[in-house]
Design a protein around this motif. Sequence first.
Motif, PDB file in Angstrom:
ATOM      1  N   LEU A 111       0.841  -1.202   0.000  1.00 32.36           N
ATOM      2  CA  LEU A 111       0.000   0.000   0.000  1.00 32.36           C
ATOM      3  C   LEU A 111       0.872   1.246   0.000  1.00 32.36           C
ATOM      4  CD1 LEU A 111      -2.900  -0.738   2.505  1.00 32.36           C
ATOM      5  CD2 LEU A 111      -3.130  -0.137   0.096  1.00 32.36           C
ATOM      6  N   ALA A 112       1.927   1.227   0.798  1.00 33.89           N
ATOM      7  CA  ALA A 112       2.842   2.368   0.849  1.00 33.89           C
ATOM      8  C   ALA A 112       3.450   2.638  -0.519  1.00 33.89           C
ATOM      9  CB  ALA A 112       3.931   2.121   1.887  1.00 33.89           C
ATOM     10  N   GLU A 113       3.656   1.588  -1.293  1.00 30.89           N
ATOM     11  CA  GLU A 113       4.210   1.775  -2.641  1.00 30.89           C
ATOM     12  C   GLU A 113       3.245   2.564  -3.526  1.00 30.89           C
ATOM     13  OE1 GLU A 113       7.409   1.288  -3.505  1.00 30.89           O
ATOM     14  OE2 GLU A 113       7.535   0.776  -1.388  1.00 30.89           O
ATOM     15  N   LEU A 114       1.937   2.416  -3.292  1.00 35.04           N
ATOM     16  CA  LEU A 114       0.980   3.252  -4.017  1.00 35.04           C
ATOM     17  C   LEU A 114       1.220   4.721  -3.672  1.00 35.04           C
ATOM     18  CD1 LEU A 114      -2.390   1.263  -3.789  1.00 35.04           C
ATOM     19  CD2 LEU A 114      -0.761   1.339  -5.689  1.00 35.04           C
ATOM     20  N   GLY A 115       1.503   4.993  -2.408  1.00 30.81           N
ATOM     21  CA  GLY A 115       1.830   6.356  -1.990  1.00 30.81           C
ATOM     22  C   GLY A 115       3.083   6.866  -2.669  1.00 30.81           C
ATOM     23  N   VAL A 116       4.073   6.007  -2.793  1.00 30.07           N
ATOM     24  CA  VAL A 116       5.316   6.385  -3.477  1.00 30.07           C
ATOM     25  C   VAL A 116       5.018   6.753  -4.930  1.00 30.07           C
ATOM     26  CG1 VAL A 116       7.558   5.516  -4.312  1.00 30.07           C
ATOM     27  CG2 VAL A 116       6.817   5.031  -1.955  1.00 30.07           C
ATOM     28  N   VAL A 117       4.225   5.946  -5.599  1.00 30.28           N
ATOM     29  CA  VAL A 117       3.864   6.206  -6.999  1.00 30.28           C
ATOM     30  C   VAL A 117       3.092   7.521  -7.110  1.00 30.28           C
ATOM     31  CG1 VAL A 117       2.471   5.367  -8.942  1.00 30.28           C
ATOM     32  CG2 VAL A 117       3.918   3.778  -7.668  1.00 30.28           C
ATOM     33  N   TYR A 118       2.176   7.752  -6.196  1.00 32.02           N
ATOM     34  CA  TYR A 118       1.365   8.970  -6.190  1.00 32.02           C
ATOM     35  C   TYR A 118       2.250  10.211  -6.063  1.00 32.02           C
ATOM     36  CZ  TYR A 118      -2.607  11.985  -4.867  1.00 32.02           C
ATOM     37  OH  TYR A 118      -3.561  12.973  -4.815  1.00 32.02           O
ATOM     38  N   VAL A 119       3.137  10.208  -5.087  1.00 31.74           N
ATOM     39  CA  VAL A 119       4.019  11.361  -4.872  1.00 31.74           C
ATOM     40  C   VAL A 119       4.964  11.525  -6.058  1.00 31.74           C
ATOM     41  CG1 VAL A 119       5.814  12.344  -3.382  1.00 31.74           C
ATOM     42  CG2 VAL A 119       3.799  11.232  -2.360  1.00 31.74           C
ATOM     43  N   ASP A 120       5.462  10.423  -6.592  1.00 35.50           N
ATOM     44  CA  ASP A 120       6.332  10.496  -7.768  1.00 35.50           C
ATOM     45  C   ASP A 120       5.613  11.134  -8.948  1.00 35.50           C
ATOM     46  OD1 ASP A 120       8.814   9.688  -9.320  1.00 35.50           O
ATOM     47  OD2 ASP A 120       7.256   8.593 -10.431  1.00 35.50           O
ATOM     48  N   PHE A 121       4.357  10.763  -9.164  1.00 36.40           N
ATOM     49  CA  PHE A 121       3.563  11.365 -10.240  1.00 36.40           C
ATOM     50  C   PHE A 121       3.496  12.875 -10.049  1.00 36.40           C
ATOM     51  CE2 PHE A 121      -0.357  12.980 -12.057  1.00 36.40           C
ATOM     52  CZ  PHE A 121      -0.432  12.369 -13.307  1.00 36.40           C
ATOM     53  N   ALA A 122       3.210  13.303  -8.819  1.00 36.06           N
ATOM     54  CA  ALA A 122       3.105  14.735  -8.530  1.00 36.06           C
ATOM     55  C   ALA A 122       4.417  15.466  -8.828  1.00 36.06           C
ATOM     56  CB  ALA A 122       2.707  14.948  -7.073  1.00 36.06           C
ATOM     57  N   LEU A 123       5.522  14.848  -8.485  1.00 36.74           N
ATOM     58  CA  LEU A 123       6.822  15.498  -8.685  1.00 36.74           C
ATOM     59  C   LEU A 123       7.272  15.462 -10.148  1.00 36.74           C
ATOM     60  CD1 LEU A 123       8.687  14.309  -5.458  1.00 36.74           C
ATOM     61  CD2 LEU A 123       7.594  16.530  -5.916  1.00 36.74           C
TER      62      LEU A 123
END
Length: 191
Positions: free
Chosen positions: A87-99
């Motif tokens: 689940l945390a990896e989804l957060g990583v992907v989300y933040v990466d998309f934003a950046l």
Amino acid sequence: MPASAKDSYHHGDLRAALLTAAMEMLEQGEPFSLRALARRSGVSPTAPYRHFEDRDALESALATEGFRDLRTDLTVRGALPSSAAELAELGVVYVDFALRRPALFRLMFGNECDDSDDQRVRAADDLRELLAQAMAAVFPGDDTAALADAGWAVAHGLAFLHLDGKLSANSPAEVAARVRAAYAAIFSAGR
């Protein structure tokens, strides 16, 4: 060099071409209007108005594409997460998309979803549903809607803290480690 107006009309899908050009303008930091978009696309100044009523409609279409792109990034693995770490990896992907796509990310979340724009509302709802399904896969029987909201809020908050320079974004590895640590802290506190 832009194509002539006549050539542009024969490429197949003017709406898609306009969206592609607008996305490029947005992500390159170029100010855009429907008139500037027409110039860049090599079409008459009125051509974009056949597909977008005004700039708000164009921005809503771009935001819709952004929600779809983000959902695609989040589902690239295919399977729903089976652990809190996944689940945390989804957060990583989300933040990466934003950046990676800050202008689009800000556009996606800079305005409320207009209930009259079904596609944008549906795209945002699809993202929320994906997050609820992910939470349900890891925490069956819990309040998945509340967990999805909380998980989304953590990722979204971290994304904007990085975008706004409140947290350093010196390297993707540093950002990913921070996101993973935030989720680990929250998930361990809740159990």
